[in-house]
Design an enzyme around this catalytic site. Structure first.
Site, PDB file in Angstrom:
ATOM      1  N   VAL A  86       0.848  -1.195   0.000  1.00  0.00           N
ATOM      2  CA  VAL A  86       0.000   0.000   0.000  1.00  0.00           C
ATOM      3  C   VAL A  86       0.885   1.246   0.000  1.00  0.00           C
ATOM      4  O   VAL A  86       1.675   1.462   0.921  1.00  0.00           O
ATOM      5  CB  VAL A  86      -0.952   0.021   1.208  1.00  0.00           C
ATOM      6  CG1 VAL A  86      -1.825   1.277   1.174  1.00  0.00           C
ATOM      7  CG2 VAL A  86      -1.822  -1.230   1.214  1.00  0.00           C
ATOM      8  N   LYS A  87       0.732   2.054  -1.041  1.00  0.00           N
ATOM      9  CA  LYS A  87       1.543   3.255  -1.209  1.00  0.00           C
ATOM     10  C   LYS A  87       0.802   4.448  -0.609  1.00  0.00           C
ATOM     11  O   LYS A  87      -0.332   4.745  -0.987  1.00  0.00           O
ATOM     12  CB  LYS A  87       1.798   3.471  -2.700  1.00  0.00           C
ATOM     13  CG  LYS A  87       2.965   4.356  -3.053  1.00  0.00           C
ATOM     14  CD  LYS A  87       3.162   4.298  -4.572  1.00  0.00           C
ATOM     15  CE  LYS A  87       4.342   5.126  -5.017  1.00  0.00           C
ATOM     16  NZ  LYS A  87       4.448   5.098  -6.507  1.00  0.00           N
ATOM     17  N   VAL A  88       1.451   5.128   0.338  1.00  0.00           N
ATOM     18  CA  VAL A  88       0.812   6.179   1.133  1.00  0.00           C
ATOM     19  C   VAL A  88       1.660   7.447   1.088  1.00  0.00           C
ATOM     20  O   VAL A  88       2.885   7.369   1.253  1.00  0.00           O
ATOM     21  CB  VAL A  88       0.647   5.720   2.601  1.00  0.00           C
ATOM     22  CG1 VAL A  88      -0.015   6.796   3.429  1.00  0.00           C
ATOM     23  CG2 VAL A  88      -0.143   4.418   2.680  1.00  0.00           C
TER      24      VAL A  88
END
Length: 222
Positions: A86-88
């Protein structure tokens, strides 16, 4: 150093995979849009298609900017495939989300990092990867490789396990610079990876070998 490809183009991902050196993929909404991928279900299907090609981690970016929405979106992305990361973004709610995902065993990639302080916060929150954008720093006349070196020093000082994922890599000099400094991962276009193959002496040497072989073959045939 791991090699990731920064694209949503399935043909380019397959080309890098076939080359035998691909370790993962990074994507973002802009890259999806570039490939004409729009609509939630189409984006989800595209992530699944990418995961079917590669053996390593695939970063899928949230588009939400508030903590509750990031959690909901990130958990949905993580459920798509075990390889999804998950890219945040490195914002206040993003750091909180990274801490939450870390506590749940969900891999994260903290993106849009432009300072060592941001990278330090990401590591303390438990990010799996931190993505300093070295090419974009170069664009404003700041040496992006210097940032990689700063982050490497800080992480080594305290034993942080967060991997430095050098992003916005543009060319072979970026890749080699990151490798010398000790970046764990680089992500860039297929052109940057393939450019590592290029050297004029290799080209001229191969041409000479082939010419010598042709001459010997002609003599033998006579």
């Amino acid at each position: 150093m791991k090699f990731f490809i920064d694209t949503a183009n399935l043909q380019q991902i397959q080309e890098a995979q076939d080359l035998g050196v691909l370790d993962g993929v990074t994507t973002n909404p802009s890259l999806m849009a570039k490939e004409g991928i729009s609509g939630e279900q189409n984006v989800i299907d595209h992530y699944k298609a990418i995961c079917a090609i590669v053996d390593g981690d695939v970063s899928a970016e949230v588009i939400s900017t508030t903590y509750p929405e990031m959690i909901a979106e990130g958990e949905k992305l993580a459920a798509l495939h075990p390889r999804i990361v998950v890219k945040v973004p490195i914002i206040k709610d993003g750091i909180k989300a990274i801490k939450y995902f870390s506590s749940k065993g969900i891999k994260t990639n903290c993106t849009l990092v432009f300072s060592a302080g941001q990278a330090l916060l990401a590591a303390k929150a438990g990010a799996t990867y931190v993505s300093p954008f070295i090419g974009r720093l170069d664009d404003i006349s700041v040496n992006g490789l210097d940032l990689i070196a700063e982050i490497r020093e800080i992480y080594d000082n305290y034993g942080y396990e967060t991997q430095i994922l050098a992003a916005s890599v543009r060319h072979s000099a970026h890749i080699l610079g990151c490798a010398k400094i000790g970046a764990d991962v680089m992500t860039g276009p297929i052109s940057a990876i393939v450019s590592l193959l290029k050297h004029p002496l290799t080209d001229s040497g191969l041409a000479q070998f082939l010419e010598d072989h042709r001459k010997v073959s002609q003599l033998n045939s006579n």
